[in-house]
Write a protein that holds these residues in place. Structure first.
Motif, mmCIF file in Angstrom:
data_model
loop_
_atom_site.group_PDB
_atom_site.id
_atom_site.type_symbol
_atom_site.label_atom_id
_atom_site.label_comp_id
_atom_site.label_asym_id
_atom_site.label_seq_id
_atom_site.Cartn_x
_atom_site.Cartn_y
_atom_site.Cartn_z
ATOM 1 N N GLU A 34 0.823 -1.195 0.000
ATOM 2 C CA GLU A 34 0.000 0.000 0.000
ATOM 3 C C GLU A 34 0.866 1.256 0.000
ATOM 4 O O GLU A 34 1.990 1.252 0.517
ATOM 5 N N TRP B 77 -10.300 -3.328 0.496
ATOM 6 C CA TRP B 77 -9.667 -2.420 1.457
ATOM 7 C C TRP B 77 -10.367 -2.584 2.799
ATOM 8 O O TRP B 77 -11.598 -2.582 2.875
ATOM 9 N N ARG C 92 -9.807 -1.438 7.192
ATOM 10 C CA ARG C 92 -9.110 -0.490 8.071
ATOM 11 C C ARG C 92 -9.229 -0.939 9.509
ATOM 12 O O ARG C 92 -10.164 -1.650 9.883
ATOM 13 N N VAL D 49 -14.014 -1.881 4.271
ATOM 14 C CA VAL D 49 -14.239 -0.542 3.745
ATOM 15 C C VAL D 49 -14.834 -0.607 2.337
ATOM 16 O O VAL D 49 -15.872 0.008 2.063
ATOM 17 N N ASP E 270 -12.480 8.437 10.098
ATOM 18 C CA ASP E 270 -11.842 7.613 9.068
ATOM 19 C C ASP E 270 -10.390 7.298 9.429
ATOM 20 O O ASP E 270 -9.730 6.531 8.731
ATOM 21 N N TYR F 64 -4.992 1.509 7.025
ATOM 22 C CA TYR F 64 -5.733 0.935 5.914
ATOM 23 C C TYR F 64 -4.914 -0.186 5.278
ATOM 24 O O TYR F 64 -3.730 -0.006 4.968
ATOM 25 N N CYS G 274 -4.844 -3.292 2.244
ATOM 26 C CA CYS G 274 -5.450 -3.880 1.061
ATOM 27 C C CYS G 274 -5.334 -5.395 1.146
ATOM 28 O O CYS G 274 -4.452 -5.927 1.818
#
Length: 123
Positions: free
Chosen positions: A6, A36, A38, A48, A90, A94, A96
């Motif tokens: 990422e 994705w 988080r 997400v 948010d 994060y 992937c």
């Protein structure tokens, strides 16, 4: 074996935008569902967004709909997450992921993971 990396995280003010990118090590990654997730401090990892192998289908966490957009480029083996109108909630690391999940929102059904990138949204 698929390696995912990422990039694109950082610090942004509320209302701002960031674009995350996830690069895969092998071309066959285009066959996988790409997602994705988080994880905020003290919380479980949460879904997400994800995109199907064909790119025809996308799914989003309810709270990010209309703000986040997932896209993929099979030629480059990348999946991006465009994040607009960011909110302090948010803030998270994060990750992937890639795999063949039956339930796309379940992190345990993804076989491959990146190391994560920090996104911090200040108020």
């Amino acid at each position: 074996q698929v390696q995912l990396v990422e990039s694109g995280g950082g610090l942004v003010q509320a209302g701002g935008s960031l674009r995350l990118s996830c690069a895969a090590s092998v071309r066959t990654s285009s066959r996988y569902t790409r997602g994705w997730f988080r994880q905020a401090p003290g919380k479980e990892r949460e879904f997400v967004a994800c995109i199907s192998s064909s790119g025809d289908s996308t799914y989003y966490k309810e709270s990010v709909k209309g703000r986040f957009t997932i896209s993929k480029d099979n030629a480059k083996n990348t999946v991006d997450l465009q994040m607009n109108s960011l909110k302090p909630e948010d803030t998270a690391v994060y990750f992937c992921a890639a795999g063949y999940p039956l339930d796309y929102w379940r992190s345990g059904q993804y076989a491959y993971w990146g190391q994560g990138t920090q996104v911090t949204v200040s108020s």
